[in-house]
Design a protein around this motif. Structure first.
Motif, PDB file in Angstrom:
ATOM      1  N   ILE A  78       4.993 -98.038  34.650  1.00 43.19           N
ATOM      2  CA  ILE A  78       3.593 -97.471  34.656  1.00 43.19           C
ATOM      3  C   ILE A  78       3.857 -96.178  35.129  1.00 43.19           C
ATOM      4  O   ILE A  78       4.474 -95.594  35.918  1.00 43.19           O
ATOM      5  N   LEU A 125       1.607 -92.518  35.719  1.00 42.91           N
ATOM      6  CA  LEU A 125       0.629 -92.025  36.117  1.00 42.91           C
ATOM      7  C   LEU A 125       0.863 -90.311  35.792  1.00 42.91           C
ATOM      8  O   LEU A 125       1.793 -89.933  36.379  1.00 42.91           O
ATOM      9  N   GLN A 155      -4.439 -89.927  33.526  1.00 40.25           N
ATOM     10  CA  GLN A 155      -4.062 -91.068  32.642  1.00 40.25           C
ATOM     11  C   GLN A 155      -3.330 -92.065  33.218  1.00 40.25           C
ATOM     12  O   GLN A 155      -2.253 -91.684  34.029  1.00 40.25           O
ATOM     13  N   ILE A 156      -3.387 -93.311  32.798  1.00 39.63           N
ATOM     14  CA  ILE A 156      -2.411 -94.212  33.230  1.00 39.63           C
ATOM     15  C   ILE A 156      -1.915 -95.135  32.058  1.00 39.63           C
ATOM     16  O   ILE A 156      -2.677 -95.296  31.012  1.00 39.63           O
ATOM     17  N   TRP A 157      -0.594 -95.128  31.790  1.00 39.07           N
ATOM     18  CA  TRP A 157       0.112 -95.752  30.555  1.00 39.07           C
ATOM     19  C   TRP A 157       1.164 -96.757  31.330  1.00 39.07           C
ATOM     20  O   TRP A 157       1.496 -96.761  32.386  1.00 39.07           O
ATOM     21  N   THR A 180     -10.059-101.768  35.201  1.00 38.97           N
ATOM     22  CA  THR A 180      -9.801-100.340  35.591  1.00 38.97           C
ATOM     23  C   THR A 180     -10.848 -99.525  36.100  1.00 38.97           C
ATOM     24  O   THR A 180     -12.227-100.194  36.031  1.00 38.97           O
ATOM     25  N   SER A 195     -12.337 -95.358  37.175  1.00 40.44           N
ATOM     26  CA  SER A 195     -12.093 -94.007  37.378  1.00 40.44           C
ATOM     27  C   SER A 195     -13.471 -93.317  37.604  1.00 40.44           C
ATOM     28  O   SER A 195     -14.575 -93.635  37.417  1.00 40.44           O
ATOM     29  N   THR A 218      -0.371 -91.054  44.710  1.00 42.64           N
ATOM     30  CA  THR A 218      -0.256 -92.111  43.919  1.00 42.64           C
ATOM     31  C   THR A 218       0.040 -93.382  45.065  1.00 42.64           C
ATOM     32  O   THR A 218       0.720 -93.101  46.133  1.00 42.64           O
ATOM     33  N   TYR A 232      -0.235 -97.940  45.794  1.00 41.34           N
ATOM     34  CA  TYR A 232      -0.301 -99.263  45.205  1.00 41.34           C
ATOM     35  C   TYR A 232      -0.540-100.253  46.369  1.00 41.34           C
ATOM     36  O   TYR A 232      -0.047 -99.934  47.687  1.00 41.34           O
TER      37      TYR A 232
END
Length: 220
Positions: A51, A53, A87-89, A129, A131, A186, A188
């Motif tokens: 992941i 960011l 962005q998140i990938w 998601t 945002s 970031t 989690y």
């Protein structure tokens, strides 16, 4: 079943593999148009998920791809434009042996990244998601997964490092990424129930423009 096995199984899905953070690495560049490569501390394990960011204001000219090993392109999960865009990938089930991630922005602007390797995630898109952007001393975000075994990951970005404390809500703080012109936090949370993952941070300057994003991923 021993106590440790019971704890691990509570965080795993049908396959019994718990969701776990394997490693994370941050990177930054003053000029993202020249490209940036984030090099992992150790090659990726086969089957892992990655992941990323990214704060690539305003856009990317080369999307993030893994280098070394089997390589592989990441898929865009979420993008939020703002004073500092985020962005998140993600990519699941990597071949193994990959040594880093690279991407390029369209403009000669500062960029930062937090790239993390995970075990135990399902080979599927994000379950949810969210945002938003704002101006206050408390960037906050919430996301609701649909699987009992899940990972919620969130980040906020600002033009300067005004971080004071957080995150709240049981989230674990990850490594911040910064360079002159952009700062990113970031965090989690690994859950064994279907529940809202809500994170909030405190920053020193209530007049700061921030961007915040979050995504939830199911376990195997």
């Amino acid at each position: 079943m021993g106590a440790l096995q019971q704890i691990l199984s509570s965080y795993g899905g049908a396959s019994g593999v718990p969701i776990a953070l394997v490693q994370q690495k941050v990177g930054s560049a003053a000029d993202g148009s020249s490209g940036i490569t984030v090099t992992f501390d150790a090659p990726l394990a086969a089957g892992s998920s990655v992941i990323a960011l990214l704060e690539p204001d305003p856009k990317l000219s080369v999307d993030p791809v893994l280098v070394g090993g089997g390589a592989g392109a990441l898929a865009l999960v979420l993008e939020q434009a703002g004073t500092t865009s985020l962005q998140i990938w993600v990519i699941h089930g990597v071949t193994g042996g990959e040594t880093g991630l690279t991407f390029t922005s369209t403009a000669a602007v500062p960029v930062v990244a937090n790239v993390s390797e995970w075990s135990g995630l399902a080979n599927a898109g994000a379950e949810a998601t969210n945002s938003t952007t704002g101006v206050s001393a408390s960037p906050a975000i919430a996301v609701t997964p649909t699987s009992a075994s899940n990972l919620c990951i969130a980040a906020y970005s600002t033009p300067t490092d005004d971080y004071a404390s957080g995150p709240t809500g049981g989230f674990t703080r990850m490594t911040s990424a910064s360079i002159t012109g952009v700062f990113m936090e970031t965090a989690y949370k690994i859950q064994a129930v279907v529940a809202v993952g809500a994170a909030e941070w405190s920053i020193d300057n209530p007049a700061t423009n921030w961007t915040v994003v979050a995504a939830a991923f199911g376990g195997t």
